[in-house]
Design a protein around this motif. Sequence first.
Motif, PDB file in Angstrom:
ATOM      1  N   UNK A 166      40.056 103.855 120.137  1.00 35.06           N
ATOM      2  CA  UNK A 166      40.923 104.070 118.985  1.00 35.06           C
ATOM      3  C   UNK A 166      40.632 105.359 118.236  1.00 35.06           C
ATOM      4  N   UNK A 167      39.597 106.068 118.645  1.00 31.15           N
ATOM      5  CA  UNK A 167      39.234 107.332 117.984  1.00 31.15           C
ATOM      6  C   UNK A 167      39.768 108.510 118.791  1.00 31.15           C
ATOM      7  N   UNK A 168      40.323 109.491 118.106  1.00 34.62           N
ATOM      8  CA  UNK A 168      40.732 110.719 118.782  1.00 34.62           C
ATOM      9  C   UNK A 168      39.498 111.549 119.094  1.00 34.62           C
ATOM     10  N   UNK A 169      39.650 112.533 119.956  1.00 34.45           N
ATOM     11  CA  UNK A 169      38.526 113.408 120.279  1.00 34.45           C
ATOM     12  C   UNK A 169      37.997 114.100 119.024  1.00 34.45           C
ATOM     13  N   UNK A 170      38.879 114.544 118.151  1.00 29.95           N
ATOM     14  CA  UNK A 170      38.449 115.223 116.931  1.00 29.95           C
ATOM     15  C   UNK A 170      37.667 114.285 116.014  1.00 29.95           C
ATOM     16  N   UNK A 171      38.050 113.012 115.993  1.00 34.16           N
ATOM     17  CA  UNK A 171      37.385 112.043 115.121  1.00 34.16           C
ATOM     18  C   UNK A 171      35.953 111.739 115.572  1.00 34.16           C
ATOM     19  N   UNK A 172      35.607 112.067 116.792  1.00 36.80           N
ATOM     20  CA  UNK A 172      34.237 111.854 117.259  1.00 36.80           C
ATOM     21  C   UNK A 172      33.241 112.736 116.506  1.00 36.80           C
ATOM     22  N   UNK A 173      33.723 113.809 115.916  1.00 37.05           N
ATOM     23  CA  UNK A 173      32.827 114.723 115.189  1.00 37.05           C
ATOM     24  C   UNK A 173      32.430 114.191 113.815  1.00 37.05           C
ATOM     25  N   UNK A 174      33.106 113.158 113.326  1.00 41.66           N
ATOM     26  CA  UNK A 174      32.836 112.634 111.983  1.00 41.66           C
ATOM     27  C   UNK A 174      31.500 111.890 111.944  1.00 41.66           C
ATOM     28  N   UNK A 175      30.934 111.732 110.743  1.00 41.34           N
ATOM     29  CA  UNK A 175      29.666 110.997 110.625  1.00 41.34           C
ATOM     30  C   UNK A 175      29.830 109.537 111.031  1.00 41.34           C
ATOM     31  N   UNK A 176      28.755 108.970 111.560  1.00 37.92           N
ATOM     32  CA  UNK A 176      28.701 107.537 111.831  1.00 37.92           C
ATOM     33  C   UNK A 176      28.042 106.850 110.633  1.00 37.92           C
ATOM     34  N   UNK A 177      27.805 105.553 110.751  1.00 39.16           N
ATOM     35  CA  UNK A 177      27.088 104.837 109.696  1.00 39.16           C
ATOM     36  C   UNK A 177      25.588 105.098 109.746  1.00 39.16           C
ATOM     37  N   UNK A 178      25.100 105.728 110.824  1.00 37.06           N
ATOM     38  CA  UNK A 178      23.670 105.988 110.962  1.00 37.06           C
ATOM     39  C   UNK A 178      23.339 107.359 110.366  1.00 37.06           C
ATOM     40  N   UNK A 179      22.408 107.419 109.435  1.00 28.30           N
ATOM     41  CA  UNK A 179      22.076 108.689 108.784  1.00 28.30           C
ATOM     42  C   UNK A 179      21.702 109.770 109.806  1.00 28.30           C
ATOM     43  N   UNK A 180      22.330 110.934 109.666  1.00 28.31           N
ATOM     44  CA  UNK A 180      22.012 112.058 110.526  1.00 28.31           C
ATOM     45  C   UNK A 180      22.701 112.055 111.877  1.00 28.31           C
ATOM     46  N   UNK A 181      23.456 111.010 112.168  1.00 26.01           N
ATOM     47  CA  UNK A 181      24.142 110.905 113.459  1.00 26.01           C
ATOM     48  C   UNK A 181      25.647 110.958 113.264  1.00 26.01           C
ATOM     49  N   UNK A 182      26.305 111.748 114.079  1.00 30.01           N
ATOM     50  CA  UNK A 182      27.764 111.710 114.158  1.00 30.01           C
ATOM     51  C   UNK A 182      28.175 110.569 115.084  1.00 30.01           C
ATOM     52  N   UNK A 183      29.476 110.322 115.146  1.00 31.83           N
ATOM     53  CA  UNK A 183      29.959 109.351 116.122  1.00 31.83           C
ATOM     54  C   UNK A 183      29.593 109.770 117.535  1.00 31.83           C
ATOM     55  N   UNK A 184      29.553 111.062 117.765  1.00 29.83           N
ATOM     56  CA  UNK A 184      29.170 111.567 119.080  1.00 29.83           C
ATOM     57  C   UNK A 184      27.756 111.100 119.449  1.00 29.83           C
ATOM     58  N   UNK A 185      26.847 111.143 118.499  1.00 30.18           N
ATOM     59  CA  UNK A 185      25.471 110.692 118.762  1.00 30.18           C
ATOM     60  C   UNK A 185      25.455 109.210 119.140  1.00 30.18           C
ATOM     61  N   UNK A 186      26.222 108.406 118.428  1.00 29.23           N
ATOM     62  CA  UNK A 186      26.265 106.969 118.722  1.00 29.23           C
ATOM     63  C   UNK A 186      26.785 106.735 120.134  1.00 29.23           C
ATOM     64  N   UNK A 187      27.857 107.427 120.502  1.00 33.38           N
ATOM     65  CA  UNK A 187      28.442 107.255 121.832  1.00 33.38           C
ATOM     66  C   UNK A 187      27.456 107.695 122.908  1.00 33.38           C
ATOM     67  N   UNK A 188      26.813 108.844 122.701  1.00 30.25           N
ATOM     68  CA  UNK A 188      25.828 109.310 123.673  1.00 30.25           C
ATOM     69  C   UNK A 188      24.685 108.317 123.807  1.00 30.25           C
ATOM     70  N   UNK A 189      24.209 107.794 122.687  1.00 24.43           N
ATOM     71  CA  UNK A 189      23.116 106.820 122.723  1.00 24.43           C
ATOM     72  C   UNK A 189      23.510 105.573 123.508  1.00 24.43           C
ATOM     73  N   UNK A 190      24.705 105.058 123.274  1.00 23.45           N
ATOM     74  CA  UNK A 190      25.144 103.851 123.978  1.00 23.45           C
ATOM     75  C   UNK A 190      25.246 104.112 125.485  1.00 23.45           C
TER      76      UNK A 190
END
Length: 258
Positions: free
Chosen positions: A49-73
């Motif tokens: 449900x997220x666009x490619x551009x929206x992946x750059x936004x912050x996640x709920x984890x301090x210091x991590x973008x959504x990109x970091x969360x996806x990479x971690x998973x």
Amino acid sequence: MSVTTDEAARAALRARQGPGYREDSPQAPARELLWARRGTAYFARVLGGLSDAELDAPSLLPGWSRRHVVAHVGYNARALTRLLEWARTGVETPMYASAEQRGAEIESGATLPARALRSLVAHAERHLDVEWRDLPGPAWEARVRTAQGRLVPVRETAWMRTREVWIHALDLDAGASTRDFPPELLGALLVDVPRMWRRREETVRLRLVPDGGDDVVLGDGGPTVSGSLPDLVRWLAGRGARGLTSSAGELPHLPRWF
């Protein structure tokens, strides 16, 4: 001998799939694998449900973008796959070479093009699922070492992955909710969070009162925190407080979970 509905359904599926059909070993942790697979689909739906551009936004984890969360998973699936390979072959294969390697891997993964980042998760989760499906029955009790250094039976990888996909779906901050979690999973998480604190020797004194459920006393008791089970689990997991009341007025501070 009577045949259950589930057994009949599996037999029908085997007949439809033919001789190439494969399924989990009877010794596999069926409940946790179901949660992990449902959570994988849930994470994929939130990510989709997220666009490619929206992946750059912050996640709920301090210091991590959504990109970091996806990479971690994605990389977590690869790390768990290494534990399955260890159990299957008997050759020690750690989850990560080091904590530094794990962190660098996530940072590097977060810079991938959006399409490659999405492919990382999809391919890694498929590989993990194949390893689960093909692991022989006796191997499910093989001992492997987690990233925290604990020796556990490899069957625990199903629960480890369950936590990763469901909780990190919340961290994408894109509409996921603990109210979407299966009720039995919420109950298991309510047990797992305090267990993790005890393992790290962190004392938490609380009385949890889920709506319509039994009280849960942590430590020797303390302030009473009331609310729905999904809201309590979200708060215990460190993902924000909603709809909760505390006998102390403010909600107590909690240690991190994982």
